[in-house]
Scaffold this motif. Sequence first.
Motif: not given
Lengths: 384, 343, 344
Positions: A276-281
């Motif tokens: 999720v963090a990667a998506t949000l990045s």
Amino acid sequence: MTTTDLSPTAIQTPVSQTESDEALRYYSATQVQLIWWRFRKHRVAQAGALILITMALIGLFAEFLGPYTGTTRTSGVVLVGPQMPHFCNDDGCTLRPFLYGVKSERNPETLGMEVKIDTSVRRDIHFFVQGEPYKLLGFIDLQTHLFGVSEGSIHLFGTDSLGRDIFTRILLATRTSLSIGIIGVLIAFVLALIIGGAAGYFGGWIDYVIQRLTEIVRVVPVIPLYMGLAAAFPVEWSSSQVYFAMTLILAIVGWPTLARRIRGKLLSLRGEDYVVAATLSGAGPSRIIGRHLLPAFMSYIIVDLVISFPYMLLSETALSFVGLGLRPPTVSWGVLLQDAQTVRAIEQAPWLFIPAAFVVIAVLSFTVLGDGLRDAADPYQISE
Amino acid sequence: MTSTTNETINGPDLLDVKDLKISFKTDEGIITAVDGINFSVKRGQTLGIVGESGSGKSVSTWSIMRLLPKNSIIDKSSSIQFHRKDGKKVEITRLKPNGRELREIRGGEVALIFQEPMSSFSPVYTIGNQIIEAVLQHRNVSKDEAKEIAIDMLDKVGISNPRQRFKQFPFELSGGMRQRAMIAVALSMNPSLLIADEPTTSLDVTIQAQILKLMRDLQQDLGMAIIFITHNLGVIAQVADEVEVMYLGKILERGTAKEIIHRSQHPYTQALLKAIPQLDSTGERLTAISGDIPSPLSRPAGCPFHTRCEKVMPGICDVEMPNPTQLSDTHTVYCFLHEEKDV
Amino acid sequence: MSDTLLEIKDLKVHFPIRSKHLFGGVTKYVKAVDGVSFYIEKGETLGLVGESGSGKTTVGRSILRAIEPTEGQVTFNVDGKMLDLAQLTDKEMRTFRKHMQLIFQDPYSSLNPRMTVRDIIAEPLVAQELAKGKEVDERVRDAAALCKLNLEYLRRFPHAFSGGQRQRIGIARALISQPQFVVCDESVSALDVSIQAEILNLLMDLQAEFGFTYLFIAHDLSVVAHISKRVAVMYLGQFVELAPTKELFYAPKHPYTEALMSAIPEVDPDQEMTPVHLEGEIPSPINPPSGCRFHTRCPYVQDICKTEIPKWQEIEKEHFVGCHFANTLTLNGVEIPDTIAAAD
């Protein structure tokens, strides 16, 4: 934030305590290193790995290691038992190993041929002897064999009913059986990765359709399926065509299990915070798959592959044993064991069972190696 | 030193722990989780144990029931003395693991509730079944009587419609209800000591408040002693009579709740209290404790807190563990700052 | 409204529940967020509290479009113009992500264990191609230094770190793209008290230095009170009250807020907690109660509460409440400490 507006207080880093080299090494260890360190504690799995590597090497250099070719028939030594190299006889001991002579005689009572060992004859074993020509690894023309005898013949594991050297044939069969397993698993893996990957990554109706499809494949009884497919091979196919057809069959039966595991793993990974963090990045799908998802489940997949090897091996052996798999002149463990099907074989030539030992050892090695890898594969579990 | 005998906290000792030392054998080496602590619990009182992660607060109490994992080692010199209902004194460290006496004490006289109530229930039996099972194990009653006790217990812990809930499975209850049910199981055997290990940590504040109140009421009713383990000083202030502050396997300060909250003397306790955000300090910087809690693998020598202590005295604090200093009958602190004043 | 950074209007997030039949369609919805409207000003911290199942995490994630909102508008102030985030395509949204970030609750699962700290922090820069080559390294070093991470740590992997340090890494990742808006989703809840204070300080320092705007989601009321300028209280997918922090804590206007405040365990053995007793459990968000959603548990419930949905009204400046009796009820908040009472 730019480089210039950092106030000096902001750069203040915590007091770094002196850390031991070992700790530092641990802190900057990659996943592979961590897995390796944990794997090293698994003695049994390491033994398994060692055996399998040996087997693979044996397979690769089978022609060199065996004194004959797989089809060489030695007349007069039909169904000879295993010959053990000796170092000592009545004349004393030597450093060079030797064999006693072998004579076939007709038994006057039973009128059958019997093999007699003649201890008066000493046949020295020589190393790096010139013998029948072969192609090492398929392209190097060579005549040198690791060992041989100048007179008579040498059969460490005995001979079969046609006078062929079982030792040489087992070495060759090792290559066939292992390679058929490897290729079968790899094809199954590629299928599973595409199909299971699509189901796990896209989800929704694609997942639904694929799930039902895998279920259908999984409920088909395996043995009739194997038999049906194997029986469909045209008789005129060459042995190498049959070989590749076999790998395909093994793969077709093997992929659903792997696909389900890949799907499950992907689904659970997709919800991981760091994904999720990667998506949000702002990472796109290719970066998420390549950088986050694939590396995360690679270790599990490797474990799964290792664990599914024995099934491939056993399936091949079983099929060839009942005569539906590989055909002579290709030799695999299953093909070799075909010779041991009769009661006569059990009674008169128990050494025809030696290939079965190889099957057992290979399957066991894969299993313990798989177990060890599974324990080591998730190096982040205990620390969290 | 002797374990504190204090006059203001009444009642005879129920549990006496002396020089408790627990370590774990791991791949990375031997980890000392609890390093020679002493404490005692009085009948009918609540002992609160506060500590952050790695303080050993759970390990030290789970050892009372001998519920530690297989790789744990309780040091030979450690002593855990428990006074049984029949008046006999038992040395728990000497009991046979899984022996009859330990099983009798476990559950029957010492009960445990912990953070995740879901995992303490079997998912395939109803709540009622599991309470009956527990009651039958430790009390000499018939099955029907056990059922009545169970329903009565569910009612006591504030579960509405106990006869109906009785037939439900654990997954059908909410987190708060499950925690109540777990308390019901624990108390149905009428234990003299209840160990509550972070029982409200995973609950919402309103539910937490209800559970805390429930435990207080039940304690007044049934008279059991409680060891309440938590990292939340607010909760401790509300429930505990006596408080122990633990850090990296050591007790650093001990006293009544008032002494610890209002007149704490150890730099760690003081820092911990200051680190809690307060409503009237909105927007201000908090007084944080610098640095990280050291790993139990590389425990600092001397006072375990010296690596982060503002008042550290080099050459003293990092050499030896300070001796206890008795500040009042009930208040003990382990700190060189106070030891020196004494001398 | 020039200093409004974000405006959320009637935000709804409904999760479909598929029926168990083979070809059955969607029959029910979990109404995780059901009509929430608020704004966040530039540079402020808006606290969002609520119990588990209230939908507070979903609010934060749907603003970031980590979860797609079902309905409603999220508009973001870009140089004075309000931009509707729902209108952005996936690709546009990806490039917009540099303006908003999330700091997670779990410092363990939110860092990819297979990447070095440097790569983790650099992710937003690399993924959105905001910087290249040496500049990436420079900016990673700056961000790490700001979060008080030792620069030697950059080569290491997350397994080398404790929870507090991991959270610093997560914060460095969030701030490296210089976002304007950061959602802190229970970002200090998993940390020990002594570590939590440091992270709260860090968040406040960063805000002071770079003017970040925070949506601070947490269940710990004292933490929220400490860091927030205004606080919103959520119950079963809706806001029940939104007010400046002190007003909300000392003079709540909604019965649910009162119940929450009464349940805070005071760090004071002399002050015994007297929690307001709430009947029963939080109802299911699949079938929320009619009228006021809190009516099933409210101690002050009247007939009108069961049928009519209370209006979301501003009863005092910046003090919003959704209760029929907001003006007539006298509710108790947290006891005002002497220090503040004296100052007032």
